[in-house]
Design a protein around this motif. Structure first.
Motif, PDB file in Angstrom:
ATOM      1  N   VAL A   1       0.834  -1.199   0.000  1.00 21.24           N
ATOM      2  CA  VAL A   1       0.000   0.000   0.000  1.00 21.24           C
ATOM      3  C   VAL A   1       0.866   1.245   0.000  1.00 21.24           C
ATOM      4  N   GLN A   2       1.845   1.276   0.887  1.00 23.56           N
ATOM      5  CA  GLN A   2       2.731   2.436   0.970  1.00 23.56           C
ATOM      6  C   GLN A   2       3.495   2.657  -0.328  1.00 23.56           C
ATOM      7  N   ASP A   3       4.078   1.587  -0.868  1.00 23.18           N
ATOM      8  CA  ASP A   3       4.885   1.709  -2.080  1.00 23.18           C
ATOM      9  C   ASP A   3       4.061   2.138  -3.286  1.00 23.18           C
ATOM     10  N   SER A   4       2.801   1.722  -3.334  1.00 26.98           N
ATOM     11  CA  SER A   4       1.965   2.084  -4.480  1.00 26.98           C
ATOM     12  C   SER A   4       1.720   3.587  -4.544  1.00 26.98           C
ATOM     13  N   LEU A   5       1.856   4.267  -3.393  1.00 25.56           N
ATOM     14  CA  LEU A   5       1.681   5.717  -3.353  1.00 25.56           C
ATOM     15  C   LEU A   5       3.007   6.462  -3.248  1.00 25.56           C
ATOM     16  N   LEU A   6       4.103   5.692  -3.143  1.00 21.37           N
ATOM     17  CA  LEU A   6       5.421   6.319  -2.992  1.00 21.37           C
ATOM     18  C   LEU A   6       6.419   5.796  -4.020  1.00 21.37           C
ATOM     19  N   ASP A   7       7.218   4.794  -3.669  1.00 23.97           N
ATOM     20  CA  ASP A   7       8.308   4.329  -4.526  1.00 23.97           C
ATOM     21  C   ASP A   7       7.837   3.805  -5.876  1.00 23.97           C
ATOM     22  N   ARG A   8       6.664   3.181  -5.898  1.00 22.65           N
ATOM     23  CA  ARG A   8       6.167   2.605  -7.152  1.00 22.65           C
ATOM     24  C   ARG A   8       4.960   3.366  -7.695  1.00 22.65           C
ATOM     25  N   TRP A   9       4.877   4.618  -7.349  1.00 27.81           N
ATOM     26  CA  TRP A   9       3.771   5.450  -7.825  1.00 27.81           C
ATOM     27  C   TRP A   9       3.765   5.486  -9.346  1.00 27.81           C
ATOM     28  N   ALA A  10       2.613   5.151  -9.936  1.00 30.74           N
ATOM     29  CA  ALA A  10       2.532   5.014 -11.381  1.00 30.74           C
ATOM     30  C   ALA A  10       2.227   6.326 -12.092  1.00 30.74           C
ATOM     31  N   GLY A  11       1.857   7.356 -11.362  1.00 33.70           N
ATOM     32  CA  GLY A  11       1.597   8.645 -11.999  1.00 33.70           C
ATOM     33  C   GLY A  11       0.139   9.004 -12.078  1.00 33.70           C
ATOM     34  N   ASP A  12      -0.710   8.031 -12.429  1.00 31.19           N
ATOM     35  CA  ASP A  12      -2.152   8.269 -12.459  1.00 31.19           C
ATOM     36  C   ASP A  12      -2.894   6.941 -12.355  1.00 31.19           C
ATOM     37  N   ALA A  13      -4.210   7.031 -12.179  1.00 30.34           N
ATOM     38  CA  ALA A  13      -5.034   5.845 -11.930  1.00 30.34           C
ATOM     39  C   ALA A  13      -4.968   4.838 -13.078  1.00 30.34           C
ATOM     40  N   SER A  14      -4.897   5.334 -14.313  1.00 31.81           N
ATOM     41  CA  SER A  14      -4.926   4.431 -15.467  1.00 31.81           C
ATOM     42  C   SER A  14      -3.678   3.554 -15.547  1.00 31.81           C
ATOM     43  N   ARG A  15      -2.596   3.973 -14.891  1.00 32.89           N
ATOM     44  CA  ARG A  15      -1.361   3.193 -14.916  1.00 32.89           C
ATOM     45  C   ARG A  15      -1.237   2.236 -13.729  1.00 32.89           C
ATOM     46  N   LEU A  16      -2.068   2.444 -12.724  1.00 33.94           N
ATOM     47  CA  LEU A  16      -2.033   1.548 -11.567  1.00 33.94           C
ATOM     48  C   LEU A  16      -2.659   0.206 -11.924  1.00 33.94           C
ATOM     49  N   GLU A  17      -2.078  -0.860 -11.407  1.00 35.19           N
ATOM     50  CA  GLU A  17      -2.673  -2.183 -11.584  1.00 35.19           C
ATOM     51  C   GLU A  17      -4.063  -2.154 -10.951  1.00 35.19           C
ATOM     52  N   ARG A  18      -5.051  -2.765 -11.618  1.00 35.40           N
ATOM     53  CA  ARG A  18      -6.448  -2.617 -11.204  1.00 35.40           C
ATOM     54  C   ARG A  18      -6.705  -3.066  -9.769  1.00 35.40           C
ATOM     55  N   ARG A  19      -6.094  -4.160  -9.376  1.00 34.40           N
ATOM     56  CA  ARG A  19      -6.331  -4.659  -8.018  1.00 34.40           C
ATOM     57  C   ARG A  19      -5.691  -3.739  -6.973  1.00 34.40           C
ATOM     58  N   THR A  20      -4.553  -3.161  -7.304  1.00 36.26           N
ATOM     59  CA  THR A  20      -3.916  -2.219  -6.380  1.00 36.26           C
ATOM     60  C   THR A  20      -4.748  -0.954  -6.242  1.00 36.26           C
ATOM     61  N   LEU A  21      -5.252  -0.439  -7.358  1.00 32.13           N
ATOM     62  CA  LEU A  21      -6.117   0.739  -7.323  1.00 32.13           C
ATOM     63  C   LEU A  21      -7.363   0.455  -6.501  1.00 32.13           C
ATOM     64  N   ALA A  22      -7.941  -0.729  -6.695  1.00 29.44           N
ATOM     65  CA  ALA A  22      -9.140  -1.109  -5.941  1.00 29.44           C
ATOM     66  C   ALA A  22      -8.844  -1.162  -4.449  1.00 29.44           C
ATOM     67  N   LEU A  23      -7.695  -1.726  -4.085  1.00 32.81           N
ATOM     68  CA  LEU A  23      -7.333  -1.826  -2.670  1.00 32.81           C
ATOM     69  C   LEU A  23      -7.202  -0.437  -2.049  1.00 32.81           C
ATOM     70  N   LEU A  24      -6.534   0.477  -2.739  1.00 36.76           N
ATOM     71  CA  LEU A  24      -6.357   1.830  -2.207  1.00 36.76           C
ATOM     72  C   LEU A  24      -7.696   2.526  -1.991  1.00 36.76           C
TER      73      LEU A  24
END
Length: 281
Positions: free
Chosen positions: A200-223
């Motif tokens: 969760v932390q990395d998805s918003l920090l070190d591995r931040w994809a830039g926008d929702a469309s680039r986030l993996e769907r399950r990760t976006l759903a979890l957030l």
């Protein structure tokens, strides 16, 4: 007895110092380790959200959290959609908005998860179909119609906790609270929750994809669903101040997106955005 909620003041760990945080970052396994862990212990969105909400030592959710019940039902709808079991009806020529579109069964193949299969059975057998907001209310038992109370999925938190016990993530204990005994589910000694929190932390920090469309769907759903269930703060609170502020800024950017626009993007999960709109109405 089902998991009981308690005072939230003891839920959050104090934030780490800059030095300890950087050390943990350097020592953290990479993305490949996350994939290996997901193969060993595969969790549903409901289990992940509950796990984020449970107090590690006490083994129950906060008494003050009145969002997690509906949040878990939203997780079920999104999980079923991600697995290709349900979908939203086509928006049509008039471009129906997300709250107007009905939930329809796409496949009745068993998922292997009892709660998901119960919810799927309800969706399949309900005619005429109902929209997302109605399904969240029905599955939560928040309906004034006594003829529809049979849609309620009961003891969801306790059943999810038992599933996590079976997977070796949680343990089971009996605690005495003066007037009654209560079954609780403290965190076990495994690495599943620490990895979930780091993800969760990395998805918003070190591995931040830039926008929702680039986030993996399950990760976006979890957030988004963890936020809607009021448990995401538990994962972000241990961050140092600068990281905490940056993570929340990026999260706010996701929450401020236009759901109707996001559903038009390639690969978007319409059910996720419909659920989020339902929670904000």
């Amino acid at each position: 007895m089902s998991i009981t909620q308690h005072d939230s003041t003891s839920t959050l760990i104090q934030r780490r110092t800059v030095e300890s945080a950087n050390t943990e970052r350097r020592d953290s396994p990479g993305e490949e380790d996350d994939r290996e862990d997901s193969k060993e212990t595969r969790l549903t969105l409901m289990e992940e959200v509950l796990l984020l909400g449970l107090k590690d030592r006490e083994g129950y959710t906060s008494f003050w959290n009145d969002c997690i019940s509906s949040g878990l039902r939203g997780c079920m709808l999104v999980e079923l959609a991600l697995r290709g079991r349900i979908t939203l009806e086509p928006c049509g020529m008039r471009r129906k908005n997300l709250l107007s579109r009905k939930v329809v069964c796409k496949s009745d193949a068993p998922t292997g998860d009892v709660l998901l299969d119960e919810a799927l059975k309800h969706v399949k057998e309900t005619q005429p179909p109902e929209p997302v907001q109605t399904w969240v209310e029905l599955l939560s038992g928040e309906t004034w119609n006594p003829l529809k109370l049979h849609y309620q999925l009961r003891n969801v938190r306790e059943r999810l906790a038992k599933s996590l016990v079976e997977k070796g993530v949680l343990t089971t204990e009996k605690q005495n609270f003066l007037l009654f005994d209560m079954t609780t589910h403290p965190l076990g000694s495994g690495t599943v929750k620490p990895r979930l929190v780091r993800r969760v932390q990395d998805s918003l920090l070190d591995r931040w994809a830039g926008d929702a469309s680039r986030l993996e769907r399950r990760t976006l759903a979890l957030l988004l669903l963890a936020h809607a269930s009021d448990v995401l703060e538990n994962a972000l609170a241990p961050l140092i101040d600068e990281q905490y502020e940056l993570a929340n800024k990026r999260l706010r950017g996701l929450l401020d997106l236009d759901a109707e626009v996001e559903t038009t993007r390639s690969g978007a999960c319409e059910m996720l955005w419909a659920v989020m709109v339902a929670f904000t109405k």
